[in-house]
Design an enzyme around this catalytic site. Structure first.
Site: not given
Length: 304
Positions: A41, A249-251
């Protein structure tokens, strides 16, 4: 060049249904397949910001080929270690409630594990290395420690987003940035109840004291907190209908680091990072970076 490492890559199946009932055939209204894994991601988000990066990790089988092809389709360099078995498939169901079914992943041999370690040893000094997500079977938690040690020896800017309690041991290698969420933060410090904002900040400062250089804490609908040794910043979240929280959270992490690489100040990067987390929560997959600036205008940054 930025490097991401996803040791437990996945294909995520997102399905939508009016309701989920036991003992009957539940028919979906919509379905979508997304290449996934935290580092995967991050690679997508960085590339969509205009930042070249290389995706490392383990992939296997037809799902592994799907993940790699999707990355290559966006001109992302891949250098995965191919393993026996298949990269896992996770299922996210959006019904009257949100359901998440996450699998363990393939069994990794010692030889394949060593192959990945060797690839990471070859990363040139000064580069960013994101190590994100869970470990597949056959890879013990001390893998995080081994890679943290290599990163320190090779002077890499190590960014950790892991839920393992081994994170606390990795702090002695002074990672550039760590990104726990509220639940992970509570678990690291054996807190059984939800943390207040004051307690979150206290725990964040404890992570700094133990060796982390920077701490970014994702807080879902409450936005984010950022701490380093000079400041503590709070970001609100944007308003909208939550569809899927799996990749938010990855973004957030990718945009926080990526925007600084593109010249933004820390507060401005945090504003866009919170916007990216919100946009992703409102989407089936990763949020649309073309809407970042507009959404970031909704985010308030406070110096605490």
């Amino acid at each position: 060049m930025i490097y991401t490492c996803t040791m437990n890559t996945a294909v995520d199946l997102f399905v939508e249904t009016d309701e989920l009932l036991p003992d009957v055939v539940n028919r979906t209204k919509d379905e979508d397949y997304q290449p996934n894994g935290k580092g995967v991601n991050i690679s997508f988000m960085l590339k969509r910001l205009g930042l070249d990066n290389t995706a490392l990790g383990f992939t296997g089988g037809f799902t592994g080929r799907f993940i790699e092809n999707e990355l290559l389709n966006e001109k992302i360099v891949t250098d995965f270690v191919e393993v026996e078995g298949i990269s896992r498939i996770n299922i996210f169901i959006n019904s009257t409630r949100e359901f998440k079914i996450v699998n363990k992943g393939p069994l990794i041999s010692e030889a394949r594990k060593q192959e990945l370690i060797n690839k990471i040893r070859q990363i040139p000094p000064g580069r960013f290395l994101f190590i994100s997500g869970s470990l597949p079977r056959g890879v013990p938690d001390d893998m995080y420690l081994s890679l943290s040690e290599i990163a320190a020896e090779n002077k890499l800017k190590l960014i950790l987003d892991i839920s393992s309690p081994v994170l606390l041991d990795c702090l002695s290698y002074h990672p550039y940035l760590i990104k726990p969420n509220e639940q992970e933060l509570a678990a690291f410090f054996s807190r059984k109840k939800a943390l207040s904002e004051e307690e979150i900040i206290h725990c964040g400062k404890e992570l700094l004291d133990r060796g982390a250089e920077r701490v970014l804490i994702s807080r879902g609908k409450d936005g984010a907190l950022y701490l380093d040794r000079q400041r503590t910043l709070k970001a609100t979240a944007a308003k909208g209908k939550v569809v899927n929280t799996a990749c938010a959270g990855d973004a957030m992490l990718a945009v926080f680091v990526g925007k600084q690489e593109l010249g933004c100040s820390v507060p401005e990067a945090l504003r866009h990072a919170s916007a990216a987390g919100s946009l992703t929560a409102f989407s089936k997959g990763l949020g649309d970076v073309s809407k970042l600036d507009q959404t970031a205008s909704q985010i308030q940054i406070t110096h605490l």
